[in-house]
Design an enzyme around this catalytic site. Structure first.
Site, PDB file in Angstrom:
ATOM      1  CE  LYS A 173     112.102  43.020  21.803  1.00 45.85           C
ATOM      2  NZ  LYS A 173     111.986  43.247  23.260  1.00 45.85           N
ATOM      3  CD  GLU A 199     108.596  50.758  16.782  1.00 45.65           C
ATOM      4  OE1 GLU A 199     109.534  51.548  16.723  1.00 45.65           O
ATOM      5  OE2 GLU A 199     108.550  49.827  17.614  1.00 45.65           O
ATOM      6  NE  ARG A 200     106.189  51.223  24.225  1.00 47.48           N
ATOM      7  CZ  ARG A 200     106.825  50.098  23.905  1.00 47.48           C
ATOM      8  NH1 ARG A 200     107.644  50.082  22.854  1.00 47.48           N
ATOM      9  NH2 ARG A 200     106.642  49.002  24.604  1.00 47.48           N
TER      10      ARG A 200
END
Length: 490
Positions: A173, A199-200
């Site tokens: 994705k 998010e990382r």
């Protein structure tokens, strides 16, 4: 990136000197939920509160009685204790707007987290805005070309619409979303806003660096509500991004490309907040207000007489279950759905978009044209027939099929290989140069394959190429084919 951390400060509100409307005291702290007592002037819902020298920021969610409110902390609550003073700011959470925010990276409070000096922002706006009126919306439909063959041919995106990339963990994705940014931002005349929800920090740092190297950061704004931040912060970062997008659409009359990764993390943050508030969960543990919360985001993404907001959203699907309420509620808002398949990814067919499950409301004769529509239907029919024949092939072998069925299998397998495409954002991993393919070239290649022109070509000649004419060149360069096969096996 070391700078991708929480920086709670007075930047959460526009003025340096926050007006103290009233003050109260903490009476209970349960994780991110903080109950506050006010003797006078009870704060309104969504008002921002400050505690501990304004390093802890909270948002009022509900009024318990005439004196007490329950709030959700947008920053960690370490060090917060009962009886501590709380300041009522009298204002909701606000986001910075204006041309000064371009090329910068922010957190949910409007603090710059890219390691550069804070921008001189003069305008701030509440993140809680109503969607545009029905009479202001534009109903004109136009295709948004991405340069990715399988998307443009089978599930074209809508300019000013909402597209979702659905898939489980590890099917591509984020890679597909990043590739769309790369392909579209160079010929996108407006502004791009990337909103990272949950998010990382690695992904944020990589995206920032890639956009800077590509020279497209000047017309881009990034917002991040990171994975390690409290659910209240992740729950509000999408509203902050939309507020910025609405400014560029309504005040500067620009077309805006809004990229959200990942909308499921917004739903997840809402479930965390709902659980912390003690609300009875609904089906499969989701919050009962799931539909309302998602609509509050999606309905603000719209075309108006001033400009458009085109949104592409990655949607994580838990356990690849597309009947999950999170996926089902998101489906209903989208004009195009790109479903990523773990089976295709395991076969090395990237992008791993499932051509039979993906769909778009743009794929009608009145919008894409009779030729494109008829060709897309032929492609789907061919691939669907091949899907039916797979069980027979597995049990009895290809030789047991009729001549017509063998011909369908031959064309379908070549179509599948032709729909693979090397990406610019994965060049360093695959060693293959990225390809951007025009819609006319994609349609031409599909039509020639369906007409049987490439039946005698090996499938590898059509794997990971751009336009169909590259297959003719590959035949004359067998060494390149062997290199591609090695990548395919790897």
């Amino acid at each position: 990136m070391s700078n991708l951390t929480n920086h709670p400060s007075q930047a959460a509100l526009p003025s340096e000197d926050i007006t103290v409307v009233s003050s109260g005291s903490v009476i209970a702290v349960r994780g991110s939920i903080v109950d506050v007592k006010f003797e006078t002037s009870l704060p309104a819902i969504r008002t921002i509160l400050f505690a501990k020298n304004k390093t802890i920021i909270m948002e009022v969610l509900t009024q318990l009685d005439n004196y007490r409110v329950r709030s959700i902390a947008l920053t960690p609550t370490q060090g917060l204790a009962r009886s501590m003073q709380v300041i009522n700011s009298g204002r909701p959470l606000q986001a910075p707007i204006g041309s000064q925010i371009l090329s910068r990276m922010f957190d949910v409070f409007g603090n710059a987290i890219d390691g550069l000096p804070a921008p001189r922002v003069t305008q701030w706006r509440s993140v809680h805005q109503a969607p545009p009126d029905l009479m202001q919306r534009s109903s004109h439909s136009q295709v948004f070309e991405t340069g990715i063959k399988i998307v443009d041919v089978l599930s074209p995106l809508e300019r000013g619409g909402k597209a979702g990339l659905f898939g489980g963990a590890g099917v591509g994705k984020t890679v597909l979303l990043t590739e769309m940014i790369h392909n579209m931002i160079e010929h996108q005349k407006g502004v791009s806003i990337f909103c990272g929800i949950g998010e990382r920090c690695r992904e944020g740092e990589e995206l920032y660096r890639e956009m800077k190297q590509a020279g497209v950061l000047d017309n881009m704004v990034m917002l991040f509500g990171q994975m390690n931040e409290p659910p209240g912060s992740r729950f509000r970062v999408a509203q902050a991004a939309l507020t910025m997008a609405e400014y560029f659409r309504d005040q500067e009359h620009k077309d805006v490309l809004l990229l959200i990764d990942n909308i499921f993390r917004f739903i997840q943050a809402g479930a965390e907040v709902s659980g912390l508030m003690g609300v009875m969960p609904s089906r499969m543990g989701y919050q009962p207000t799931l539909g309302t919360e998602l609509a509050s985001i999606e309905e603000r993404i719209a075309n108006t007489e001033f400009g458009s907001i085109t949104s592409i959203q990655a949607v994580y699907v838990p356990a690849d279950d597309f009947t999950d309420p999170g996926a089902v509620h998101t489906f209903s808002h989208l004009s195009a759905s790109l479903v990523l398949s773990r089976q295709r990814a395991s076969e090395g067919l990237y992008p791993a978009i499932d051509p039979l499950q993906s769909s778009s409301k743009m794929n009608t004769p009145s919008i894409v044209g009779e030729h494109h529509y008829a060709l897309a239907q032929r492609i789907r029919q061919t691939l669907a027939k091949y899907d039916e024949l797979k069980d027979i092939i597995a049990m009895l072998g290809l030789e047991q099929l009729s001549a017509d069925d063998r011909d369908i299998v031959t064309r379908a397998r070549r179509l599948e290989r032709f729909f693979t495409q090397p990406f610019f954002t994965t060049e360093q991993f695959t060693g293959m140069q990225g390809k951007l393919v025009r819609l006319a070239d994609s349609l031409d290649g599909c039509e020639r394959i369906l007409n049987g022109e490439f039946n005698d070509y090996p499938e590898s000649a059509l794997y990971m190429i751009g336009a169909i004419d590259e297959a003719l060149i590959q035949q004359k360069s067998p060494n390149k084919n062997s290199v591609k096969e090695q990548h395919h096996v790897a």
